[in-house]
Enzyme design. Structure first.
Site, short mmCIF file in Angstrom:
data_model
loop_
_atom_site.label_atom_id
_atom_site.label_comp_id
_atom_site.label_asym_id
_atom_site.label_seq_id
_atom_site.Cartn_x
_atom_site.Cartn_y
_atom_site.Cartn_z
N HIS A 104 0.85 -1.19 0.00
CA HIS A 104 0.00 0.00 0.00
C HIS A 104 0.89 1.24 0.00
O HIS A 104 2.12 1.14 0.10
CB HIS A 104 -0.97 0.00 1.18
CG HIS A 104 -0.32 0.06 2.53
ND1 HIS A 104 0.46 -0.95 3.05
CD2 HIS A 104 -0.34 1.02 3.51
CE1 HIS A 104 0.88 -0.63 4.25
NE2 HIS A 104 0.42 0.58 4.55
N ASP A 129 5.63 4.77 5.12
CA ASP A 129 6.59 3.83 5.72
C ASP A 129 6.75 2.56 4.90
O ASP A 129 7.54 1.67 5.25
CB ASP A 129 6.19 3.49 7.16
CG ASP A 129 4.79 2.90 7.29
OD1 ASP A 129 3.90 3.30 6.54
OD2 ASP A 129 4.59 2.02 8.16
N HIS A 130 6.04 2.48 3.77
CA HIS A 130 6.16 1.32 2.89
C HIS A 130 6.68 1.69 1.50
O HIS A 130 7.00 0.78 0.71
CB HIS A 130 4.80 0.62 2.75
CG HIS A 130 4.31 0.01 4.03
ND1 HIS A 130 4.37 -1.35 4.29
CD2 HIS A 130 3.80 0.57 5.16
CE1 HIS A 130 3.89 -1.59 5.50
NE2 HIS A 130 3.54 -0.43 6.04
N ASP A 178 -0.49 -4.10 5.82
CA ASP A 178 -1.18 -3.65 7.02
C ASP A 178 -2.67 -3.96 6.89
O ASP A 178 -3.28 -3.68 5.85
CB ASP A 178 -0.99 -2.15 7.23
CG ASP A 178 0.45 -1.78 7.49
OD1 ASP A 178 1.31 -2.69 7.51
OD2 ASP A 178 0.73 -0.58 7.66
N HIS A 185 6.27 -5.38 11.56
CA HIS A 185 5.55 -4.12 11.69
C HIS A 185 5.24 -3.86 13.17
O HIS A 185 4.12 -3.62 13.59
CB HIS A 185 4.25 -4.15 10.87
CG HIS A 185 3.76 -2.78 10.47
ND1 HIS A 185 2.82 -2.11 11.21
CD2 HIS A 185 4.06 -1.98 9.42
CE1 HIS A 185 2.56 -0.94 10.62
NE2 HIS A 185 3.31 -0.84 9.54
#
Length: 318
Positions: A63, A67-68, A212, A270
Site C-alpha cells: 500500500h 513507511d512502505h 497492514d 511491523h
C-alpha cells in the site's frame, strides 16, 4: 528460498527497527531477489547485507503509506548507478506509477534499465513466471492495501538411476526419455514405463506476505497451507479496540489467521516502537498461545524456508 527482513518497524524509523521492507531471496531458484515494500532507508539497510540491488527483479508494494514506499525512488536510482541493467518490475496499488515517475522526473534521475510499473486493477492471479505464481487479494486497511501469496512450482521426482543400472539399462539419451515419463522400447526388446523410474514429486513452497490490515478472511485465503505467513503485529492482544480504529492487527489476531489458514510458521513484523525489550517477547508469547510456531522478527533476521519433505522422507523421519 530465504526471507530477509530489512525493516520490521511500524510508522516511523526507530533506533531498534527501520520501517518495512522484506527481501524474498530466490537466488538458487531463479538467481533473483523480490522485494516486498520499500520504506525509507531500505537501501541503507541493504548495505548491511549481502544483497545486490541489481539482483532485485521485482518489487511488490502492499500500500502507499510512506513507511512502505518512501525508499523506492532512492533504491531505483541507486540500482541504476550500481550497474543494474536488467529490467525491474514494480507492482502496487493505483498511484504507485505516479509516485515513482514524479519522483524520478523531479529529481532528474535517469535509469539504465527498463522500469515496468504495474498498477493492480484485479485481484487473484497477478502473474505466472517460470512456474512461480503470485496471487494478491485486498485486505482491510485505511487505504487500499494488498497481501501477496507466492507459490513455487512442484519439483519433479528424481530419476532413479540406481534402479536403471540394476536392470542393466546403460546411460545415454534414453535416460532423458525415461525421466520424461515416456514408455520406451530398449534395444534388447524390453519395454519399460518411464513413470516406474521416477521418484516421488515434491510440493513447491508457499510464502504469504501481508500488508497492514485488520483481521480479514482474505488473509486466511492468501495464507492457506502456507509454509510461512508474514503478518503485521502492530498492537498487543489487549489493544483490540485501538487496532480496529487504526486498521491494524493485534498479535493474537495474526496468530488466529495462521491457525485458521493451517500455516506452518508465523513471522510477526511491523512492530510499534512502543514495544521494547521484554514487551516484544510478550507480544510473541501472546501469539504463541494461539499459534505456537510464531516468531517476532527483527531487522536483518534471515529465515530459511526449507524444501518440503516427500512421503518417503516423512516416513523415514518418523
Amino acid at each position: 528460498m530465504e526471507l530477509q527482513f530489512l525493516g520490521t518497524g511500524a510508522g516511523v524509523p526507530s533506533k531498534q527497527r527501520n520501517v518495512t521492507s522484506i527481501a524474498l531471496k530466490l537466488l538458487d531458484e531463479r538467481n533473483e531477489i523480490w522485494l516486498f515494500d520499500c520504506g525509507e532507508g531500505t537501501q541503507q539497510q541493504i548495505l548491511e547485507t549481502t544483497t545486490k540491488p541489481r539482483k532485485i527483479g521485482k518489487i511488490f508494494i502492499t500500500h502507499l503509506h510512506g513507511d512502505h514506499i518512501f525508499g523506492l525512488p532512492g533504491l531505483i536510482s541507486s540500482r541504476s548507478f550500481q550497474g543494474g541493467e536488467t529490467s525491474l518490475e514494480v507492482y502496487g496499488p493505483k498511484g504507485i506509477k505516479s509516485f515513482i515517475q514524479t519522483s524520478l522526473r523531479v529529481s532528474d534521475s535517469h535509469l539504465k534499465f527498463q522500469l515496468n510499473i504495474i498498477e493492480i486493477e484485479e485481484t487473484g492471479l497477478l502473474f505466472e513466471d517460470k512456474g512461480f505464481k503470485v496471487y494478491c487479494e485486498e485486505l482491510d486497511h485505511r487505504i487500499k492495501c494488498f497481501g501477496y501469496r507466492i507459490e513455487e512450482p512442484d519439483f519433479q521426482g528424481e530419476l532413479q538411476v540406481d534402479k536403471l543400472k540394476e536392470m542393466n539399462i546403460p546411460a545415454g539419451p534414453v535416460y532423458k526419455r525415461i525421466k520424461n515419463g515416456e514408455t520406451v522400447e530398449l534395444n534388447d526388446g524390453r519395454v519399460i514405463d518411464g513413470k516406474d523410474f521416477i521418484g516421488e514429486s515434491r510440493d513447491g513452497r508457499i510464502v504469504t506476505i501481508l500488508g497492514d490490515t485488520r483481521y480479514h478472511p482474505n488473509s486466511i485465503k492468501l495464507g492457506k497451507n502456507a509454509d510461512v505467513i508474514v503478518h503485521e503485529s502492530t498492537f498487543s492482544a489487549d489493544e483490540g479496540k485501538m487496532a480496529k480504529n487504526y486498521y491494524h492487527s493485534t498479535s493474537t489476531q495474526a496468530a488466529k489467521v495462521a491457525k485458521e489458514a493451517n500455516a506452518k510458521q508465523l513471522l510477526l513484523t511491523h512492530i510499534s516502537a512502543r514495544y521494547l525489550g521484554r514487551a516484544v517477547y510478550e507480544l510473541e508469547n501472546e501469539a504463541k498461545s494461539v499459534f505456537p510456531n510464531t516468531k517476532i522478527v527483527k531487522d536483518f533476521d534471515s529465515i530459511d524456508i526449507p524444501l518440503k519433505r516427500n512421503q518417503e522422507e516423512d516416513e523415514n523421519h518418523d
